[in-house]
Write a protein that holds these residues in place. Structure first.
Motif, short mmCIF file in Angstrom:
data_model
loop_
_atom_site.label_atom_id
_atom_site.label_comp_id
_atom_site.label_asym_id
_atom_site.label_seq_id
_atom_site.Cartn_x
_atom_site.Cartn_y
_atom_site.Cartn_z
N ALA A 249 0.84 -1.20 0.00
CA ALA A 249 0.00 0.00 0.00
C ALA A 249 0.87 1.25 0.00
N LEU A 250 1.96 1.24 0.76
CA LEU A 250 2.86 2.38 0.80
C LEU A 250 3.62 2.54 -0.51
N VAL A 251 4.03 1.43 -1.11
CA VAL A 251 4.75 1.49 -2.39
C VAL A 251 3.83 2.03 -3.48
N ASP A 252 2.60 1.55 -3.51
CA ASP A 252 1.67 2.01 -4.55
C ASP A 252 1.40 3.50 -4.44
N ALA A 253 1.48 4.03 -3.22
CA ALA A 253 1.28 5.47 -3.03
C ALA A 253 2.41 6.28 -3.63
N LEU A 254 3.54 5.62 -3.91
CA LEU A 254 4.70 6.31 -4.49
C LEU A 254 4.73 6.22 -6.02
N ALA A 255 3.76 5.55 -6.60
CA ALA A 255 3.80 5.27 -8.04
C ALA A 255 3.86 6.54 -8.88
N GLY A 256 3.27 7.61 -8.41
CA GLY A 256 3.25 8.84 -9.20
C GLY A 256 4.38 9.79 -8.93
N GLU A 257 5.34 9.40 -8.09
CA GLU A 257 6.46 10.28 -7.77
C GLU A 257 7.38 10.45 -8.99
N PRO A 258 7.53 11.68 -9.48
CA PRO A 258 8.38 11.89 -10.67
C PRO A 258 9.83 11.42 -10.45
N ALA A 259 10.36 11.63 -9.26
CA ALA A 259 11.76 11.27 -9.00
C ALA A 259 11.99 9.77 -9.05
N LEU A 260 10.92 8.97 -8.90
CA LEU A 260 11.07 7.51 -8.90
C LEU A 260 10.63 6.89 -10.22
N ARG A 261 10.30 7.71 -11.21
CA ARG A 261 9.74 7.19 -12.46
C ARG A 261 10.67 6.17 -13.11
N ASP A 262 11.97 6.46 -13.12
CA ASP A 262 12.94 5.54 -13.73
C ASP A 262 13.86 4.90 -12.70
N TYR A 263 13.41 4.87 -11.47
CA TYR A 263 14.22 4.32 -10.38
C TYR A 263 13.93 2.83 -10.27
N HIS A 264 14.90 2.00 -10.61
CA HIS A 264 14.64 0.57 -10.74
C HIS A 264 14.25 -0.10 -9.43
N LEU A 265 14.62 0.49 -8.30
CA LEU A 265 14.30 -0.15 -7.03
C LEU A 265 12.81 -0.06 -6.69
N LEU A 266 12.08 0.86 -7.30
CA LEU A 266 10.64 0.92 -7.05
C LEU A 266 9.95 -0.34 -7.58
N PRO A 267 10.09 -0.69 -8.87
CA PRO A 267 9.48 -1.94 -9.31
C PRO A 267 10.12 -3.18 -8.69
N SER A 268 11.40 -3.10 -8.33
CA SER A 268 12.05 -4.23 -7.68
C SER A 268 11.40 -4.53 -6.33
N VAL A 269 11.21 -3.49 -5.53
CA VAL A 269 10.56 -3.67 -4.23
C VAL A 269 9.11 -4.13 -4.43
N ARG A 270 8.42 -3.51 -5.38
CA ARG A 270 7.02 -3.89 -5.61
C ARG A 270 6.94 -5.34 -6.06
N GLY A 271 7.86 -5.76 -6.92
CA GLY A 271 7.87 -7.15 -7.36
C GLY A 271 8.07 -8.10 -6.20
N ASP A 272 8.95 -7.75 -5.28
CA ASP A 272 9.19 -8.61 -4.13
C ASP A 272 7.93 -8.73 -3.27
N LEU A 273 7.25 -7.62 -3.05
CA LEU A 273 6.04 -7.65 -2.22
C LEU A 273 4.94 -8.47 -2.90
N LEU A 274 4.78 -8.30 -4.20
CA LEU A 274 3.80 -9.10 -4.93
C LEU A 274 4.15 -10.58 -4.89
N ASP A 275 5.43 -10.89 -4.99
CA ASP A 275 5.89 -12.27 -4.90
C ASP A 275 5.53 -12.87 -3.55
N ARG A 276 5.75 -12.10 -2.51
CA ARG A 276 5.42 -12.58 -1.16
C ARG A 276 3.92 -12.77 -0.96
#
Length: 436
Positions: free
Chosen positions: A358-385
């Protein structure tokens, strides 16, 4: 001269120059008082090595050879420049009286002092905060413009312009090559700490290339942090940064496997964590607490988080609730999207992956994280879990497409393959945590 020998010499030159360039630039800047000219002279020394080493062989002390060559050229330049005739010719005569010797490596303390002077010079208030960071990463970290752009989450063209303008400004304003005193030193301290931190982070998890770690950058940043702590013993955030870097560096040996592949925090062999560095980190954190008057600052809070990991003998013993609380304090003290992403990871460990997602999804619109690979990496891990393998696979593939580090890309694609094959791990707890 064989092609093989030429290739070996070229590889040696590239490796040595990458390691020694910051020291050479710092040493030459002391002579010419212009970081732009110093960088050019360092490049001249590199060209000289490319011309001579394939025929003559790599010197016994290649770093000292490069330093001596660059300094000799600096002295020649000083003599040629009429506008420096009065001030810099005197410097040239002094250096000629005691020329550097190739068989006598420079004193390490002198090199470190020059590096520290270079940091404070590059962090002069005549430069914008963004320019200070970009220039110091370029001069001390030896990072390319593209690597700096990734490190500071800015377009590459913008970073290139910052560096050019910063060099020009330092030259036209005749900024002194020195560690300032009194209020001026305090005014520059925040930028200096930020730059040292970013240099360490680039070494701790390289932005690009074939190597996951760049130990030389970590060592340079750690030396600078220790020097700064000795220079400014009453500044709590200086000790906080030193503590953070000591504790993070303590894990370096365990963060890669036999072939250089990344090893996630949960899989690390904690017997390989450097206990001397951990003790140094605890001591520095204690000094930060002792001189603090207004509560812990951002670096001290991050050091406290790293200390929590160091206190845990196993991954299962990690106090995630305490770490999540510390990240909450850090987010209040120094809010940023990256801090929030780290907090989401800690919350996911303390309260479950759904809370973190829920906290990660709230960051989806952050311009600074648009091309930041750790955002989808963390989200992928949470979805995997959470057992949502197909969604996790897409996130890991997106993260792999964004990272420029080959080792990290291999790890992310491997995790995507496991999800595709239905072999995801709901209990993996193995995300690429940005600060871990």
């Amino acid at each position: 001269m064989t092609a093989e020998r030429t290739a070996e010499a070229a590889h040696a030159i590239e490796t040595v120059f990458r390691l020694e360039a910051p020291r050479i630039i710092a040493g030459v800047t002391r002579i010419v008082r212009d970081v732009g000219i110093a960088e050019e002279l360092a490049q001249d020394a590199l060209v000289a090595a490319l011309e001579q080493w394939p025929d003559e062989g790599v010197p016994d002390n290649p770093g000292a050879w490069l330093m001596a060559t660059a300094k000799h050229r600096a002295i020649d330049l000083v003599r040629r420049k009429e506008r420096y005739a009065r001030k810099l010719a005197e410097v040239g005569r002094d250096l000629e009286a005691a020329p550097p010797h190739l068989d006598e490596p420079a004193d390490p303390d002198d090199i470190d002092d020059d590096l520290l002077r270079l940091v404070f010079t590059a962090c002069h208030p005549v430069l914008s905060a963004e320019a200070r960071v970009a220039l110091t990463l370029r001069l001390l970290g030896g990072l390319t413009t593209a690597e700096i752009a990734r490190a500071v989450l800015a377009p590459e063209v913008t970073v290139a312009q910052r560096i050019v303008r910063a060099k020009r400004t330092l030259a036209t304003k005749n900024v002194a090559f020195e560690v300032p005193c009194g209020p001026e030193r305090a005014a520059r301290l925040g930028s200096v700490l930020e730059v040292i931190y970013l240099i360490f982070n680039e070494g701790y998890a390289a932005t690009a290339g074939d190597d996951y770690l760049r130990p030389g950058l970590c060592e340079d940043a750690l030396r600078l942090a220790r020097l700064l702590a000795a220079l400014m013993p009453k500044e709590p955030e200086v000790h906080g940064l030193a503590a953070l870097l000591e504790l993070q560096a303590s894990r370096s040996a365990a963060r890669t496997g036999p072939s250089g592949e990344p090893v996630l925090l949960k899989d690390q062999d904690r017997t390989r964590w450097n206990q001397l560095l951990i003790r140094r980190g605890f001591a520095a954190l204690g000094r930060a607490d002792a001189v603090s008057t207004g509560g812990p600052g951002p670096y001290a809070l991050q050091a406290a988080i790293a200390a929590s990991h160091a206190h845990a003998h196993t991954y299962a013993e990690t106090n995630w609730e305490g770490i999540a609380t510390l990240y909450g304090l850090l987010a209040a003290r120094a809010p940023s999207p990256v801090v929030e992403l780290n907090r989401a990871v800690a919350v996911s460990m303390a309260e479950g992956p759904a809370a973190g997602l829920a906290l990660v999804d709230a960051l989806a619109g952050e311009p600074a994280l648009r091309d930041y690979h750790l955002l989808p990496s963390v989200r992928g891990d949470l979805l995997d879990r959470l057992g949502r393998c197909e969604e996790a696979r897409a996130e890991f593939e997106r993260a792999a497409s964004l990272t420029r580090n080959e080792r990290e890309r291999e790890l992310l694609l491997a995790r995507a393959d496991k999800c595709r094959e239905g072999r995801g791990n709901p209990d993996s707890h193995g995300s690429h945590q940005p600060l871990q």
